[in-house]
Write a protein that holds these residues in place. Structure first.
Motif, PDB file in Angstrom:
ATOM      1  N   ILE A  92    -108.505  21.847 -16.619  1.00  0.00           N
ATOM      2  CA  ILE A  92    -109.353  22.284 -15.509  1.00  0.00           C
ATOM      3  C   ILE A  92    -109.396  21.188 -14.431  1.00  0.00           C
ATOM      4  CG2 ILE A  92    -111.542  21.574 -16.644  1.00  0.00           C
ATOM      5  CD1 ILE A  92    -111.147  24.463 -14.147  1.00  0.00           C
ATOM      6  N   LEU A  93    -109.320  19.920 -14.835  1.00  0.00           N
ATOM      7  CA  LEU A  93    -109.303  18.852 -13.822  1.00  0.00           C
ATOM      8  C   LEU A  93    -108.045  18.959 -12.964  1.00  0.00           C
ATOM      9  CD1 LEU A  93    -110.636  15.785 -15.872  1.00  0.00           C
ATOM     10  CD2 LEU A  93    -111.825  17.063 -14.094  1.00  0.00           C
ATOM     11  N   ALA A  94    -106.921  19.203 -13.637  1.00  0.00           N
ATOM     12  CA  ALA A  94    -105.659  19.330 -12.896  1.00  0.00           C
ATOM     13  C   ALA A  94    -105.734  20.511 -11.936  1.00  0.00           C
ATOM     14  CB  ALA A  94    -104.501  19.495 -13.871  1.00  0.00           C
ATOM     15  N   SER A  95    -106.310  21.606 -12.411  1.00  0.00           N
ATOM     16  CA  SER A  95    -106.365  22.805 -11.566  1.00  0.00           C
ATOM     17  C   SER A  95    -107.376  22.614 -10.427  1.00  0.00           C
ATOM     18  CB  SER A  95    -106.724  23.992 -12.471  1.00  0.00           C
ATOM     19  OG  SER A  95    -107.422  24.959 -11.786  1.00  0.00           O
ATOM     20  N   PHE A  96    -108.572  22.105 -10.757  1.00  0.00           N
ATOM     21  CA  PHE A  96    -109.633  21.930  -9.751  1.00  0.00           C
ATOM     22  C   PHE A  96    -109.197  20.950  -8.661  1.00  0.00           C
ATOM     23  CE2 PHE A  96    -113.445  20.239  -7.883  1.00  0.00           C
ATOM     24  CZ  PHE A  96    -114.329  21.313  -7.849  1.00  0.00           C
TER      25      PHE A  96
ATOM     26  N   ASP B 202     -99.718  19.276  -6.757  1.00  0.00           N
ATOM     27  CA  ASP B 202     -99.380  19.877  -8.027  1.00  0.00           C
ATOM     28  C   ASP B 202     -99.676  18.833  -9.106  1.00  0.00           C
ATOM     29  OD1 ASP B 202     -98.465  21.705  -9.723  1.00  0.00           O
ATOM     30  OD2 ASP B 202     -96.322  21.384  -9.312  1.00  0.00           O
ATOM     31  N   ILE B 203    -100.800  18.986  -9.818  1.00  0.00           N
ATOM     32  CA  ILE B 203    -101.181  17.967 -10.803  1.00  0.00           C
ATOM     33  C   ILE B 203    -100.842  18.457 -12.212  1.00  0.00           C
ATOM     34  CG2 ILE B 203    -103.120  16.640 -11.742  1.00  0.00           C
ATOM     35  CD1 ILE B 203    -104.493  16.777  -9.077  1.00  0.00           C
ATOM     36  N   ASP B 204    -100.114  17.635 -12.934  1.00  0.00           N
ATOM     37  CA  ASP B 204     -99.733  17.977 -14.302  1.00  0.00           C
ATOM     38  C   ASP B 204    -100.839  17.491 -15.242  1.00  0.00           C
ATOM     39  OD1 ASP B 204     -98.730  17.978 -16.879  1.00  0.00           O
ATOM     40  OD2 ASP B 204     -96.664  17.567 -16.232  1.00  0.00           O
ATOM     41  N   PRO B 205    -101.501  18.419 -15.970  1.00  0.00           N
ATOM     42  CA  PRO B 205    -102.627  17.999 -16.829  1.00  0.00           C
ATOM     43  C   PRO B 205    -102.200  17.030 -17.922  1.00  0.00           C
ATOM     44  CG  PRO B 205    -102.116  20.342 -17.161  1.00  0.00           C
ATOM     45  CD  PRO B 205    -101.262  19.862 -16.023  1.00  0.00           C
ATOM     46  N   LEU B 206    -100.928  17.041 -18.293  1.00  0.00           N
ATOM     47  CA  LEU B 206    -100.479  16.156 -19.368  1.00  0.00           C
ATOM     48  C   LEU B 206     -99.997  14.805 -18.855  1.00  0.00           C
ATOM     49  CD1 LEU B 206     -98.547  18.722 -21.594  1.00  0.00           C
ATOM     50  CD2 LEU B 206    -100.853  17.819 -21.898  1.00  0.00           C
ATOM     51  N   LYS B 207     -99.618  14.744 -17.589  1.00  0.00           N
ATOM     52  CA  LYS B 207     -99.033  13.485 -17.085  1.00  0.00           C
ATOM     53  C   LYS B 207     -99.906  12.779 -16.064  1.00  0.00           C
ATOM     54  CE  LYS B 207     -94.190  14.570 -17.765  1.00  0.00           C
ATOM     55  NZ  LYS B 207     -93.240  15.482 -17.160  1.00  0.00           N
ATOM     56  N   ASN B 208    -100.678  13.535 -15.282  1.00  0.00           N
ATOM     57  CA  ASN B 208    -101.386  12.910 -14.159  1.00  0.00           C
ATOM     58  C   ASN B 208    -102.876  12.716 -14.392  1.00  0.00           C
ATOM     59  OD1 ASN B 208     -99.350  15.053 -12.241  1.00  0.00           O
ATOM     60  ND2 ASN B 208     -98.984  12.879 -12.505  1.00  0.00           N
ATOM     61  N   VAL B 209    -103.382  13.143 -15.549  1.00  0.00           N
ATOM     62  CA  VAL B 209    -104.831  13.062 -15.785  1.00  0.00           C
ATOM     63  C   VAL B 209    -105.090  12.244 -17.046  1.00  0.00           C
ATOM     64  CG1 VAL B 209    -106.957  14.388 -16.167  1.00  0.00           C
ATOM     65  CG2 VAL B 209    -105.114  15.381 -14.795  1.00  0.00           C
ATOM     66  N   LEU B 210    -106.034  11.321 -16.946  1.00  0.00           N
ATOM     67  CA  LEU B 210    -106.442  10.540 -18.123  1.00  0.00           C
ATOM     68  C   LEU B 210    -107.964  10.586 -18.208  1.00  0.00           C
ATOM     69  CD1 LEU B 210    -105.881   8.417 -20.385  1.00  0.00           C
ATOM     70  CD2 LEU B 210    -106.109   6.662 -18.635  1.00  0.00           C
ATOM     71  N   VAL B 211    -108.475  10.961 -19.377  1.00  0.00           N
ATOM     72  CA  VAL B 211    -109.930  11.007 -19.573  1.00  0.00           C
ATOM     73  C   VAL B 211    -110.352   9.724 -20.286  1.00  0.00           C
ATOM     74  CG1 VAL B 211    -111.843  12.256 -20.649  1.00  0.00           C
ATOM     75  CG2 VAL B 211    -109.916  13.517 -19.693  1.00  0.00           C
TER      76      VAL B 211
ATOM     77  N   LYS C 298    -106.775  15.018 -28.138  1.00  0.00           N
ATOM     78  CA  LYS C 298    -105.599  14.316 -27.623  1.00  0.00           C
ATOM     79  C   LYS C 298    -106.023  12.988 -27.007  1.00  0.00           C
ATOM     80  CE  LYS C 298    -101.695  16.173 -25.394  1.00  0.00           C
ATOM     81  NZ  LYS C 298    -100.763  16.951 -26.048  1.00  0.00           N
ATOM     82  N   ALA C 299    -105.249  11.949 -27.200  1.00  0.00           N
ATOM     83  CA  ALA C 299    -105.658  10.615 -26.733  1.00  0.00           C
ATOM     84  C   ALA C 299    -105.887  10.568 -25.219  1.00  0.00           C
ATOM     85  CB  ALA C 299    -104.613   9.587 -27.144  1.00  0.00           C
ATOM     86  N   PHE C 300    -105.166  11.362 -24.467  1.00  0.00           N
ATOM     87  CA  PHE C 300    -105.310  11.317 -23.003  1.00  0.00           C
ATOM     88  C   PHE C 300    -106.444  12.202 -22.496  1.00  0.00           C
ATOM     89  CE2 PHE C 300    -102.025   8.599 -23.130  1.00  0.00           C
ATOM     90  CZ  PHE C 300    -101.162   8.510 -22.071  1.00  0.00           C
ATOM     91  N   GLY C 301    -107.067  12.958 -23.449  1.00  0.00           N
ATOM     92  CA  GLY C 301    -108.195  13.789 -23.039  1.00  0.00           C
ATOM     93  C   GLY C 301    -108.136  15.170 -23.654  1.00  0.00           C
ATOM     94  N   TYR C 302    -109.319  15.729 -23.858  1.00  0.00           N
ATOM     95  CA  TYR C 302    -109.494  17.071 -24.414  1.00  0.00           C
ATOM     96  C   TYR C 302    -108.704  18.059 -23.534  1.00  0.00           C
ATOM     97  CZ  TYR C 302    -112.503  21.135 -25.586  1.00  0.00           C
ATOM     98  OH  TYR C 302    -113.005  22.344 -25.957  1.00  0.00           O
ATOM     99  N   PRO C 303    -107.705  18.757 -24.109  1.00  0.00           N
ATOM    100  CA  PRO C 303    -106.807  19.564 -23.259  1.00  0.00           C
ATOM    101  C   PRO C 303    -107.490  20.536 -22.286  1.00  0.00           C
ATOM    102  CG  PRO C 303    -105.888  19.344 -25.428  1.00  0.00           C
ATOM    103  CD  PRO C 303    -107.264  18.752 -25.511  1.00  0.00           C
ATOM    104  N   PRO C 304    -108.543  21.300 -22.702  1.00  0.00           N
ATOM    105  CA  PRO C 304    -109.164  22.189 -21.685  1.00  0.00           C
ATOM    106  C   PRO C 304    -109.742  21.390 -20.518  1.00  0.00           C
ATOM    107  CG  PRO C 304    -109.871  22.826 -23.891  1.00  0.00           C
ATOM    108  CD  PRO C 304    -109.118  21.526 -24.036  1.00  0.00           C
TER     109      PRO C 304
END
Ligand SMILES: Cc1ncc(COP(=O)(O)O)c(C=O)c1O
Length: 415
Positions: free
Chosen positions: A89-93, A101-110, A79-85
Motif C-alpha cells: 500500500i505504501l508503494a501504491s499510495f 513507479d514504486i516497487d514494493p519489494l525493492k523501493n520500500v523499507l519498513v 518479511k525483513a523489509f516489511g509486512y507485505p500488505p
C-alpha cells in the motif's frame, strides 16, 4: 521510504545495547532529554514535546485492534523489509502521490519508526570521514547519528530575514543563503539531510529552495536523505514538495516518513497498512484524515499564537509540523541575569526559569544548533498541543492548561 515497524520495543532493546558504546564514538548527547526530565519532575504544562495529546483516528485504532486480535500469524515474523500488505500500500499510495513507479519489494523499507530509518540510513550511507551537510536548526539526532557512522557534520544555517516592526515573523522568512550552501559542498560530501516541514521551525521548504538543494546534490554527486515525517501537517495553503520528485533526484533520494506522525499514534506502529488503504480511498476529499488533521492543527496553532503574544512572546508562524518557535529577546533585555551557569545559553536558562516559575515547559532552540549562540538560538520552541473537536475526541486539556498559566502570567505583567 520508511515507516514504523510492528515492534516498537525492539528500538528500546537496540538502544540499550548500543548505549555503552555511544559516548565513545560521538560524545554527543540529546539535551532535549534533560528538559523533558525537568518537566516530568514538576507540575508543568509540557509544550515542548512533539507528539499529539489527542487520540489517533478511530479507523487507525480499529485497524490496530484487528491486527492484534485477528489472524494469529500477524504475531509472527514478517518479511525483513516489511509486512507485505504495508509495503504494497505504501508503494501504491506514494507511487500515485509522486507519479513514480514504486516497487514494493525493492523501493520500500519498513523500520522501527523514522528514528530507525534515520539511523539505518546514516549507518548504511555514511562512511568514515564522509561529510554530511545538516541544515540548522535541525532535529537533534542528525548530529550524533552522523558521528556514530564515522562521518563529519557540516552545518549551514537557515537565516531569518528582517521583519518589519510589529509584524509577526513567519518560518518562510528563514532561508538558506545559496552561496553559503554551495560553499559547504566538497569532494568529501556524501549526504545532505533535509527536513521539511522542519522541526523545530515549522518551515516548509519551497520548490525553488529544494531546486537549489537538488542541483547542488547532483553537481557534487551527493545523496539526499529527506525527513518528511510532518508532510501532512502543512498550514495556510503552503504546499509540501518532496525533493525526490524533482528532476534528477529520484535516484539519489532516500525519503523518510513516519506512520506515528501520519496517524497521530507515535507510541505504536501497527495497523498502518489498513490506515493507508482507507486514506487512499478518501484522498483529497473532506473525509480524508490528511485534510482534517492539518485544518484542526492550524486552528490550534492560531490559538496558541494569540495566547503566546498576550504575554509578550513573539511566535514565528510555522508553515507546518507540530512545532513553533518564539522570540524571547524582549525578555532577555528585561531579565538578562536569569540563574544558570555563565556559559549556559540564555534560552536554556529561560526555559528552566519558565518551568519553575510559570509551570510551562518548552524546548530551547539552541539545542537544535551545532554552536549554541547561532541566530535563532535565542528562541524557544514549544510544540503545538492538541487540536480542537473534529479530529481528537478528548478534552482540550493542554491548550486550556496553557491558557490558564499564560493568563496568570499576563495578570502578573499588568502594572
Ligand atoms: C523531524 C523528525 N524526524 C523523525 C522523528 C522520529 O519519528 P518516529 O516517531 O517515527 O520515530 C521525529 C520525532 O519527533 C522528528 O521530529
Amino acid at each position: 521510504m520508511a515507516l514504523g515497524g510492528m515492534f516498537r520495543n525492539a528500538a528500546a532493546i537496540y538502544l540499550h545495547l548500543v548505549g555503552p558504546f555511544r559516548g565513545k564514538k560521538s560524545g554527543a548527547s540529546l539535551a532535549r532529554v534533560e528538559f523533558v526530565k525537568l518537566a516530568s519532575e514538576a507540575d508543568v504544562v509540557n509544550l515542548g514535546q512533539g507528539f499529539p495529546d489527542f487520540p489517533p483516528p478511530d479507523f487507525a485504532v480499529e485497524a490496530f485492534q484487528h491486527a492484534v486480535s485477528g489472524d494469529f500469524m500477524l504475531n509472527q515474523y514478517t518479511k525483513a523489509f516489511g509486512y507485505p500488505p504495508l509495503t504494497k500500500i505504501l508503494a501504491s499510495f506514494f507511487g500515485k502521490l509522486l507519479g513514480q513507479d514504486i516497487d514494493p519489494l525493492k523501493n520500500v523499507l519498513v523500520t522501527v519508526g523514522a528514528y530507525g530509518a534515520l539511523f539505518t540510513a546514516f549507518q548504511a550511507l555514511v562512511d568514515e570521514g564522509d561529510e554530511v551537510i545538516i541544515i540548522e536548526p535541525f532535529f537533534d539526532c542528525y548530529e550524533p547519528m552522523t558521528l556514530m557512522a564515522g562521518g563529519r557534520p557540516v552545518f549551514v544555517s537557515l537565516k531569518p530575514s528582517r521583519n518589519q516592526d510589529g509584524e509577526l515573523d513567519s518560518s518562510s522568512n528563514w532561508q538558506l543563503d545559496p552561496t553559503e550552501l554551495a560553499s559547504k559542498f566538497t569532494s568529501r560530501t556524501k549526504a545532505l539531510i533535509l527536513n521539511t516541514p522542519n522541526n523545530p521551525l515549522g518551515k516548509v521548504f519551497s520548490r525553488a529552495e529544494l531546486e537549489l538543494v537538488a542541483s547542488l546534490c547532483q553537481q557534487h554527486d551527493v545523496v539526499c536523505i529527506t525527513d518528511e515525517v510532518y508532510q501532512w501537517l502543512v498550514y495556510d495553503g503552503w504546499q509540501h514538495v518532496s525533493i525526490a520528485n524533482l528532476p534528477g533526484m529520484w535516484e539519489r533520494t532516500l525519503t523518510i516518513g513516519s506512520a506515528g506522525k501520519t496517524f497521530s499514534a507515535t507510541g505504536w506502529k501497527a495497523a498502518v497498512a489498513q490506515s493507508f488503504e482507507r486514506e487512499q480511498l478518501h484522498f483529497g476529499q473532506p473525509s480524508s484524515y490528511f485534510v482534517q488533521l492539518p485544518r484542526a492543527m492550524q486552528r490550534c496553532r492560531d490559538h496558541m499564537i494569540q495566547s503566546l503574544q498576550s504575554v509578550g512572546l513573539r511566535p514565528v508562524i510555522p508553515q507546518g509540523s507540530y512545532f513553533l518557535i518564539t522570540d524571547i529577546s524582549e525578555f532577555k533585555s528585561k531579565m538578562p541575569n536569569l540563574p544558570g551557569a555563565a556559559d549556559e545559553p540564555y534560552d536554556r536558562r529561560f526555559v528552566k526559569w519558565m518551568i519553575k516559575n510559570k509551570g510551562l515547559m518548552a524546548i530551547p532552540v539552541s539545542i537544535f544548533y551545532s554552536v549554541k549562540d547561532r541566530p535563532g538560538g535565542g528562541k524557544t520552541s514549544p510544540s503545538l498541543p492538541r487540536p480542537p473537536a473534529g479530529v481528537g475526541r478528548g478534552d482540550e486539556s493542554t491548550l486550556q492548561a496553557m491558557d490558564e498559566r499564560l493568563q496568570k502570567w499576563k495578570d502578573e505583567l499588568r502594572p
